[in-house]
Structure formats: C-alpha cells, structure tokens
Design an enzyme around this catalytic site. Structure first.
Site: not given
Ligand code: NAI
Ligand code: 15L
Length: 272
Positions: A21-22, A79, A82, A144, A148, A182
């Site tokens: 997506g990015l 980038f 997952v 996830y 990171k 949010r």
C-alpha cells in the site's frame, strides 16, 4: 516549511515493500531522492517500472537473495514485511529473519543508511492520552509490534557495532485521510511521510534515531523532540477531519480503539 529536496540525489536507492500500500503511494514521490530507484517485493509491482526504476523481486527470508539485492545500493527504505498481526511463524520469516538479512546484507555490501518502517505498535499498550517520547519503554501490543521492536534493536546494534545508520520511523496510520477518532492522533499524510523519509535519508550523523511518524494533531500522544536532529516538521494536520470524525457514533467503553494507542491490535489473535 517546504517539501524536502535532497542536496544531491543518491546514485541508487532501494525500496522494499514496493508493491504494498505505501510502496504504491510513495514510489513516484521517492524519485527526486535518487538517480535509480530499485524496487523490491515478493508480490508483483502495481505499475511497470519507469525509466529510472528497476524491479528486483526478492523474499526477505532469502538471505543470499537479500545480499544480492543490496549490491550497489546507497541506502534502503525498508517497508517490506508483514504489516499487521499474523501468526508468529509468518512474522518470524518476513520481519525477524527479514530484518536480520537486511542488516547483514547492508554490512556485507557497505550500505550505510537505512530508513526502517517501524510502527506505533511498538508502544501500542500505552493508554491514549499518555504522552510519551521515543525513550519510553517499548510496550508492543502484538507479535507484529514485537517484530518492530526487534527491528529497532537490530538497527541500534548495527549502528553501535558497524556504524550503519538508521532512522526508525514509528509510523502511526499512513492513509489518505484519518478514518476514526484514534487516527486523529495517529494519522500521517503521505506528504509528511515522504518528507520525513527524505530527512531520514539525507541528514548526516543520525546514528540510530527513532521518530514518531505522525502529522500534527491537536491531541498528539507523541513527543518527537528527541528527533529534532532530523530537522523535520509535519506540514499536515488531522484537524480538518475532526468535525466529521467526531460525528461518528461513540465507541463502547471497552473498545480498545478508544483505550490503547495501538487500538484493536491489542486484541488480535491468538491464532491457534
Ligand atoms: P503492506 O502490507 O501493504 O506492504 C508490505 C509489503 O511487504 C507487501 O507488498 C508484501 O508483499 C511485502 N512483503 C511481505 N512479506 C514479504 C517477504 N517475505 N519478502 C518480501 N516482501 C514481503 O504494508 P504498508 O501499509 O504498505 O506498510 C509498509 C510498511 O510500513 C510495513 O513495514 C508496515 O509494517 C509499516 N507501517 C505501515 C503503517 C501504515 O499505516 N500503512 C503504519 C505503521 C507501520
Ligand atoms: C500499522 O503498523 C499497520 O501496518 C497499519 O496497517 C495500520 O494498522 C497502522 O499500524 C495503525 O496503527 O493504524
């Protein structure tokens, strides 16, 4: 402040996750940063490479492939991986082994700068409204988020041992517009993210710097003062979207989207 322009483009910049997506959103906007843009992903690219682009598919879990991918590269915008909560084994291959392969390839190929797409899910268990800076203890909300945190720690270690510099961007919610309450606090515009990547690639002497990737918001939870070394400031704000979002139905009192900085990620899984 204006959009970032580099003092002198790099010869070759690698972007992993280029089909995501990015990747799809940012790819064209990275063009001013390098003469050649090497694009990589497991999945096929959304658009045929432009004349300044080259397509080099690679699985992050493939150590030898990653070493070849980083040959003749000046810097990496990492980038790939997952990007949501998944069973641990999937996270292990793409995000843990993948980051190890990235940094080993950087060491062996002499790549000196990485921009790492970290995430707000490294600190997702902080309550909304708690104000934290980048030195606050990591509080990952998912496998996830743990992956990171691991990426940030690898970046730190490879800087201390080998001098490879990284800017870890704890991206909030990178979308065309914020979608919910949010995201009034977590949203980053694509323009702000591209400018941040530019500063992260070209600012000298960053060591390993962690920065929150969020546009300006009235009620921000994140103190980015530690990242002033980058000289970046957001140009966009979530404020124009506030009225429409605040007209949405209220959340239930126990909805994690209204409690935790990481929102619903705190409740994702287990998968067995
Ligand atoms: P995405 O899921 O759309 O894109 C990730 C890309 O990585 C995909 O194209 C996928 O094929 C590729 N990939 C996955 N496993 C791979 C492997 N083993 N080898 C090679 N490529 C692999 O995610 P998105 O939204 O584009 O995010 C990009 C990065 O930014 C991700 O690392 C994500 O964790 C991070 N991020 C994104 C945020 C957002 O709001 N979009 C917020 C915080 C962090
Ligand atoms: C992330 O880290 C994810 O990659 C993205 O899909 C969003 O969910 C984002 O965080 C968020 O927290 O909004």
């Amino acid at each position: 402040m204006k959009d970032f322009m580099p003092p002198m483009p790099l010869k070759r910049l690698l972007m992993t996750g280029a089909a995501g997506g990015l990747g799809r959103e940012l790819r064209a906007r990275l063009a001013p940063f390098a003469e050649r843009l090497r694009l990589s992903d497991l999945a096929p690219l959304a658009a045929t490479p432009a004349p300044h682009e080259e397509d080099m598919p690679c699985d992050l879990a493939d150590k030898a492939g990653m070493r070849a991918l980083l040959a003749d590269v000046d810097a990496v915008v990492h980038f790939g991986g997952v990007s949501v909560e998944r069973p641990f084994e999937q996270i292990l291959e793409a995000n843990l082994r993948g980051v190890f392969h990235l940094y080993e390839a950087a060491r062996l190929q002499g790549v000196r700068r990485i921009v790492f797409a970290s995430s707000n899910h490294t600190i997702g268990f902080y309550r909304q409204g708690e104000r934290i800076d980048t030195s606050a203890k990591q509080r990952p909300d998912s496998y996830y988020g743990v992956s990171k945190c691991f990426g940030e720690d690898m970046a730190q270690m490879y800087f201390e041992r080998y001098g490879i510099e990284t800017v870890s961007i704890r991206i909030g919610s990178a979308l065309p517009e914020p979608q919910n309450r949010r995201q009034l606090s977590t949203w980053i515009s694509h323009r702000d993210l591209v400018n941040l990547i530019g500063h992260a690639l070209f600012t000298p002497g960053v060591g390993h710097t962690i920065v929150y990737g969020a546009s300006a918001s009235r009620d921000t939870w994140w103190d980015n003062s530690g990242a002033s070394v980058l000289g970046w400031a957001p140009l966009d704000s979530s404020e124009p979207y506030r009225a429409a979002i605040e007209a949405q139905p209220p959340l239930a009192d126990d909805d994690p989207n209204g409690i935790y900085q990481g929102g619903f990620f705190v409740n994702e899984g287990p998968f067995d």
